[in-house]
Design an enzyme around this catalytic site. Structure first.
Site, PDB file in Angstrom:
ATOM      1  N   GLU A 118     105.300 -44.543 -90.740  1.00  0.00           N
ATOM      2  CA  GLU A 118     104.284 -43.832 -91.517  1.00  0.00           C
ATOM      3  C   GLU A 118     104.619 -42.339 -91.652  1.00  0.00           C
ATOM      4  O   GLU A 118     103.802 -41.570 -92.169  1.00  0.00           O
ATOM      5  CB  GLU A 118     102.909 -43.967 -90.857  1.00  0.00           C
ATOM      6  CG  GLU A 118     102.387 -45.380 -90.714  1.00  0.00           C
ATOM      7  CD  GLU A 118     101.882 -45.975 -92.021  1.00  0.00           C
ATOM      8  OE1 GLU A 118     102.033 -45.320 -93.071  1.00  0.00           O
ATOM      9  OE2 GLU A 118     101.354 -47.090 -91.985  1.00  0.00           O
ATOM     10  N   HIS A 141      97.030 -40.999 -86.785  1.00  0.00           N
ATOM     11  CA  HIS A 141      96.585 -42.265 -87.367  1.00  0.00           C
ATOM     12  C   HIS A 141      96.287 -43.253 -86.248  1.00  0.00           C
ATOM     13  O   HIS A 141      97.098 -43.424 -85.333  1.00  0.00           O
ATOM     14  CB  HIS A 141      97.661 -42.843 -88.293  1.00  0.00           C
ATOM     15  CG  HIS A 141      97.379 -44.252 -88.724  1.00  0.00           C
ATOM     16  ND1 HIS A 141      96.217 -44.606 -89.367  1.00  0.00           N
ATOM     17  CD2 HIS A 141      98.106 -45.401 -88.602  1.00  0.00           C
ATOM     18  CE1 HIS A 141      96.244 -45.903 -89.633  1.00  0.00           C
ATOM     19  NE2 HIS A 141      97.374 -46.408 -89.167  1.00  0.00           N
ATOM     20  N   HIS A 143      93.314 -46.832 -85.068  1.00  0.00           N
ATOM     21  CA  HIS A 143      92.520 -47.969 -85.537  1.00  0.00           C
ATOM     22  C   HIS A 143      91.177 -48.046 -84.806  1.00  0.00           C
ATOM     23  O   HIS A 143      90.990 -48.921 -83.944  1.00  0.00           O
ATOM     24  CB  HIS A 143      93.296 -49.270 -85.322  1.00  0.00           C
ATOM     25  CG  HIS A 143      94.684 -49.273 -85.859  1.00  0.00           C
ATOM     26  ND1 HIS A 143      95.706 -50.019 -85.314  1.00  0.00           N
ATOM     27  CD2 HIS A 143      95.232 -48.616 -86.919  1.00  0.00           C
ATOM     28  CE1 HIS A 143      96.820 -49.827 -85.992  1.00  0.00           C
ATOM     29  NE2 HIS A 143      96.560 -48.972 -86.971  1.00  0.00           N
ATOM     30  N   GLU A 171      75.808 -34.452 -84.080  1.00  0.00           N
ATOM     31  CA  GLU A 171      77.128 -33.829 -84.046  1.00  0.00           C
ATOM     32  C   GLU A 171      77.949 -34.083 -85.308  1.00  0.00           C
ATOM     33  O   GLU A 171      78.831 -33.290 -85.655  1.00  0.00           O
ATOM     34  CB  GLU A 171      77.929 -34.324 -82.830  1.00  0.00           C
ATOM     35  CG  GLU A 171      77.449 -33.795 -81.500  1.00  0.00           C
ATOM     36  CD  GLU A 171      76.216 -34.510 -80.964  1.00  0.00           C
ATOM     37  OE1 GLU A 171      75.751 -35.482 -81.617  1.00  0.00           O
ATOM     38  OE2 GLU A 171      75.706 -34.089 -79.914  1.00  0.00           O
ATOM     39  N   HIS A 212      91.720 -51.197 -91.803  1.00  0.00           N
ATOM     40  CA  HIS A 212      92.929 -50.818 -91.078  1.00  0.00           C
ATOM     41  C   HIS A 212      92.690 -49.691 -90.075  1.00  0.00           C
ATOM     42  O   HIS A 212      92.967 -49.838 -88.904  1.00  0.00           O
ATOM     43  CB  HIS A 212      94.015 -50.404 -92.077  1.00  0.00           C
ATOM     44  CG  HIS A 212      95.329 -50.053 -91.437  1.00  0.00           C
ATOM     45  ND1 HIS A 212      96.506 -50.678 -91.773  1.00  0.00           N
ATOM     46  CD2 HIS A 212      95.655 -49.151 -90.479  1.00  0.00           C
ATOM     47  CE1 HIS A 212      97.505 -50.182 -91.040  1.00  0.00           C
ATOM     48  NE2 HIS A 212      97.004 -49.247 -90.252  1.00  0.00           N
TER      49      HIS A 212
END
Length: 282
Positions: A118, A141, A143, A171, A212
């Site tokens: 990525e 990145h 999940h 928050e 994803h």
């Protein structure tokens, strides 16, 4: 470069701590997830022979806009739970080559590994975030479970997601007043998803990849981790509400959101500040 010295550097230690934290949260199963950390030449000069190149590897993106920049990057196919024990194997320091289509490996990847698949998506995001704020240096990145689950049950539009997440805890609007960017489902590891994400990163610091995960950007490892952590906590609260029957008898109102933002000197995304209430049978 003195390998042992760089392993003990603040930057590698931060990478080890954050990747382990991401794994412990359950957001980076197996070899899922990737992190890149932009470093300056001054920051690495005490550790690096900046003329020494271990190897050169191609990248599937023209990153010439970042030529000469250094990045500490997780390796492709590696498990985040192991980075803390093998940082010189599972991460590497790379410099974007002058041609923009390859990187010079300066440290790490000592078993022949390469940067995450990525990495082109990371570089595209780094480019656009640098245009917004030159202090932005981390792209992450992962999940997050509850945010991914929401992408299966809610319309994939930014206003819906941003308003729900803002209203789940006080928050949220403070941490991400611009809201959450959303792209359609796209194939991971492609330049197409990188381009779509980077386009959203012109206006958002976090972008959801439906079904994803999420891409986040920030000034530091802690700030970027905290951004994603806050989004996922709001998603967990929403998921818990749905498990309790999904009926809200009270909520954080739009007026409450405006007051929160005013108190912290922030301006929430005006496109998302008004909309449907979450309270049923009001």
């Amino acid at each position: 470069m003195t390998q042992e010295k760089f392993i003990n550097s603040t930057y590698v230690q931060q990478m080890c701590k954050i990747t382990r934290g991401l794994y412990d949260h359950g957001w980076d199963e197996r070899n899922g997830g990737n992190v890149s950390y932009r470093l300056t030449e001054d920051e690495i000069s005490q550790y690096a022979d900046t003329d020494k190149v271990l190897r050169n590897v191609p990248i599937a993106f023209d990153a010439s806009e970042l030529a000469g920049q250094y990045f500490l990057v997780t390796a492709t196919g590696r498990y985040f739970k192991n980075v803390i024990d093998n940082p010189e194997r599972d991460t590497g320091l790379v410099q974007i080559a002058k041609d923009g289509h390859s990187v010079d490996i300066r440290w790490g990847y000592n078993d022949g590994a390469q940067p995450t698949s990525e990495f082109p998506s990371h570089l595209m995001t780094h480019i656009n975030r640098l245009h917004v704020d030159s202090n932005q240096r981390v792209v992450m990145h992962c999940h997050p479970t509850n945010l991914i689950a929401m992408s299966f049950t809610l319309p994939l539009d930014e206003k819906t997601f941003s308003r729900i997440l803002w209203k789940m805890q006080a928050e949220s609007v403070v941490v991400f007043p611009e809201g959450l960017g959303v792209i359609p489902y796209m194939t991971p590891g492609t330049n197409d998803i990188g381009e779509a994400t980077a386009e959203k990163m012109k206006n958002f610091r976090a972008v959801m990849w439906p079904h994803h995960g999420v891409f986040g950007a920030g000034d530091s490892m802690d700030e970027t981790f905290g951004l994603i952590e806050t989004i996922e906590k709001a998603a967990l609260i929403y998921t818990t509400i749905q498990a309790q029957g999904g009926v809200c008898l009270q909520e954080i109102t739009d007026d409450d959101l405006a007051d929160l933002a005013k108190n912290f000197g922030l301006t929430p995304n005006p496109k998302f500040l008004t909309g449907k209430s979450l309270v049923e049978n009001k």
